[in-house]
Design a protein around this motif. Structure first.
Motif, PDB file in Angstrom:
ATOM      1  N   TYR A  15       0.833  -1.184   0.000  1.00 45.28           N
ATOM      2  CA  TYR A  15       0.000   0.000   0.000  1.00 45.28           C
ATOM      3  C   TYR A  15       0.879   1.248   0.000  1.00 45.28           C
ATOM      4  N   SER A  16       0.470   2.248  -0.786  1.00 43.41           N
ATOM      5  CA  SER A  16       1.230   3.493  -0.783  1.00 43.41           C
ATOM      6  C   SER A  16       0.878   4.300   0.457  1.00 43.41           C
ATOM      7  N   LEU A  17       1.799   5.155   0.853  1.00 44.54           N
ATOM      8  CA  LEU A  17       1.552   6.022   1.997  1.00 44.54           C
ATOM      9  C   LEU A  17       0.497   7.055   1.621  1.00 44.54           C
ATOM     10  N   PRO A  18      -0.323   7.484   2.579  1.00 45.00           N
ATOM     11  CA  PRO A  18      -1.268   8.569   2.297  1.00 45.00           C
ATOM     12  C   PRO A  18      -0.520   9.800   1.796  1.00 45.00           C
ATOM     13  N   LEU A  19      -1.187  10.577   0.964  1.00 45.28           N
ATOM     14  CA  LEU A  19      -0.569  11.726   0.314  1.00 45.28           C
ATOM     15  C   LEU A  19       0.137  12.663   1.282  1.00 45.28           C
ATOM     16  N   LEU A  20      -0.507  13.007   2.396  1.00 38.51           N
ATOM     17  CA  LEU A  20       0.104  13.963   3.322  1.00 38.51           C
ATOM     18  C   LEU A  20       1.314  13.398   4.048  1.00 38.51           C
ATOM     19  N   LEU A  21       1.466  12.079   4.070  1.00 44.29           N
ATOM     20  CA  LEU A  21       2.669  11.498   4.665  1.00 44.29           C
ATOM     21  C   LEU A  21       3.831  11.462   3.674  1.00 44.29           C
ATOM     22  N   GLN A  22       3.543  11.788   2.425  1.00 46.76           N
ATOM     23  CA  GLN A  22       4.589  11.794   1.405  1.00 46.76           C
ATOM     24  C   GLN A  22       5.307  13.141   1.319  1.00 46.76           C
ATOM     25  N   ILE A  23       4.860  14.111   2.104  1.00 47.96           N
ATOM     26  CA  ILE A  23       5.537  15.402   2.150  1.00 47.96           C
ATOM     27  C   ILE A  23       6.284  15.512   3.480  1.00 47.96           C
ATOM     28  N   SER A  24       7.184  16.453   3.558  1.00 44.09           N
ATOM     29  CA  SER A  24       8.026  16.568   4.759  1.00 44.09           C
ATOM     30  C   SER A  24       7.208  16.966   5.987  1.00 44.09           C
ATOM     31  N   GLU A  25       7.788  16.716   7.157  1.00 41.14           N
ATOM     32  CA  GLU A  25       7.134  17.095   8.411  1.00 41.14           C
ATOM     33  C   GLU A  25       6.928  18.611   8.477  1.00 41.14           C
ATOM     34  N   GLU A  26       7.880  19.371   7.975  1.00 36.71           N
ATOM     35  CA  GLU A  26       7.756  20.831   7.949  1.00 36.71           C
ATOM     36  C   GLU A  26       6.554  21.258   7.090  1.00 36.71           C
ATOM     37  N   GLU A  27       6.393  20.602   5.947  1.00 39.42           N
ATOM     38  CA  GLU A  27       5.262  20.918   5.064  1.00 39.42           C
ATOM     39  C   GLU A  27       3.936  20.494   5.699  1.00 39.42           C
ATOM     40  N   GLN A  28       3.938  19.365   6.389  1.00 45.74           N
ATOM     41  CA  GLN A  28       2.735  18.920   7.102  1.00 45.74           C
ATOM     42  C   GLN A  28       2.354  19.941   8.178  1.00 45.74           C
ATOM     43  N   ASN A  29       3.349  20.428   8.915  1.00 49.82           N
ATOM     44  CA  ASN A  29       3.086  21.425   9.960  1.00 49.82           C
ATOM     45  C   ASN A  29       2.566  22.729   9.365  1.00 49.82           C
ATOM     46  N   PHE A  30       3.073  23.109   8.210  1.00 50.17           N
ATOM     47  CA  PHE A  30       2.595  24.318   7.540  1.00 50.17           C
ATOM     48  C   PHE A  30       1.112  24.158   7.173  1.00 50.17           C
ATOM     49  N   ILE A  31       0.750  23.013   6.613  1.00 52.07           N
ATOM     50  CA  ILE A  31      -0.645  22.755   6.244  1.00 52.07           C
ATOM     51  C   ILE A  31      -1.531  22.753   7.485  1.00 52.07           C
ATOM     52  N   LEU A  32      -1.063  22.165   8.569  1.00 56.16           N
ATOM     53  CA  LEU A  32      -1.837  22.159   9.816  1.00 56.16           C
ATOM     54  C   LEU A  32      -2.033  23.587  10.326  1.00 56.16           C
ATOM     55  N   GLN A  33      -0.981  24.393  10.298  1.00 54.12           N
ATOM     56  CA  GLN A  33      -1.095  25.784  10.737  1.00 54.12           C
ATOM     57  C   GLN A  33      -2.049  26.564   9.837  1.00 54.12           C
ATOM     58  N   PHE A  34      -2.011  26.300   8.534  1.00 53.69           N
ATOM     59  CA  PHE A  34      -2.929  26.933   7.579  1.00 53.69           C
ATOM     60  C   PHE A  34      -4.368  26.588   7.940  1.00 53.69           C
ATOM     61  N   PHE A  35      -4.607  25.338   8.250  1.00 57.07           N
ATOM     62  CA  PHE A  35      -5.936  24.869   8.648  1.00 57.07           C
ATOM     63  C   PHE A  35      -6.375  25.538   9.956  1.00 57.07           C
ATOM     64  N   LEU A  36      -5.484  25.555  10.946  1.00 56.73           N
ATOM     65  CA  LEU A  36      -5.828  26.121  12.255  1.00 56.73           C
ATOM     66  C   LEU A  36      -6.011  27.637  12.214  1.00 56.73           C
ATOM     67  N   SER A  37      -5.431  28.286  11.209  1.00 57.73           N
ATOM     68  CA  SER A  37      -5.627  29.729  11.076  1.00 57.73           C
ATOM     69  C   SER A  37      -6.770  30.041  10.104  1.00 57.73           C
ATOM     70  N   SER A  38      -7.621  29.047   9.878  1.00 58.35           N
ATOM     71  CA  SER A  38      -8.791  29.180   8.987  1.00 58.35           C
ATOM     72  C   SER A  38      -8.405  29.634   7.589  1.00 58.35           C
ATOM     73  N   GLY A  39      -7.242  29.230   7.133  1.00 48.63           N
ATOM     74  CA  GLY A  39      -6.802  29.555   5.783  1.00 48.63           C
ATOM     75  C   GLY A  39      -6.340  30.993   5.602  1.00 48.63           C
ATOM     76  N   SER A  40      -6.062  31.691   6.701  1.00 51.89           N
ATOM     77  CA  SER A  40      -5.628  33.078   6.607  1.00 51.89           C
ATOM     78  C   SER A  40      -4.102  33.148   6.499  1.00 51.89           C
ATOM     79  N   LEU A  41      -3.614  33.413   5.287  1.00 49.88           N
ATOM     80  CA  LEU A  41      -2.171  33.555   5.103  1.00 49.88           C
ATOM     81  C   LEU A  41      -1.650  34.793   5.803  1.00 49.88           C
ATOM     82  N   LYS A  42      -2.485  35.810   5.893  1.00 49.42           N
ATOM     83  CA  LYS A  42      -2.092  37.034   6.604  1.00 49.42           C
ATOM     84  C   LYS A  42      -1.824  36.719   8.076  1.00 49.42           C
TER      85      LYS A  42
END
Length: 92
Positions: A34-61
């Motif tokens: 089985y292949s790894l889920p898509l989000l596990l195929q990116i680095s931990e730093e990138e995963q944390n960035f996506i999580l922070q994006f989600f927790l900030s309701s998508g506000s890049l500002k």
């Protein structure tokens, strides 16, 4: 501390795949390739960035303010991650 799931071969650095899953309750083992889920195929730093994006309701500002970076820097980081995910996603 729980061990981190490796996503690259320590020998040749190619992507790893999941070949066995087990149930801690009844000891059932499922084997396959089985292949790894898509989000596990990116680095931990990138995963944390996506999580922070989600927790900030998508506000890049808001993210830029929290990270102490400029909006364009955060936007570029998001664009880089989007492109990486697109490259990992098989075409229909």
């Amino acid at each position: 501390m729980q061990p981190k799931l490796p996503i690259q071969c320590p020998s040749c650095e190619n992507a790893l795949s999941v070949t066995q899953l087990s149930c801690g309750n009844c000891s059932t083992i499922v084997s396959g390739n089985y292949s790894l889920p898509l989000l596990l195929q990116i680095s931990e730093e990138e995963q944390n960035f996506i999580l922070q994006f989600f927790l900030s309701s998508g506000s890049l500002k808001e993210m830029a303010s929290q990270m102490g970076n400029s909006y364009p820097t955060v936007r570029n980081k998001l664009d880089d991650i989007i492109q990486k995910i697109k490259n990992l996603t098989p075409s229909p």
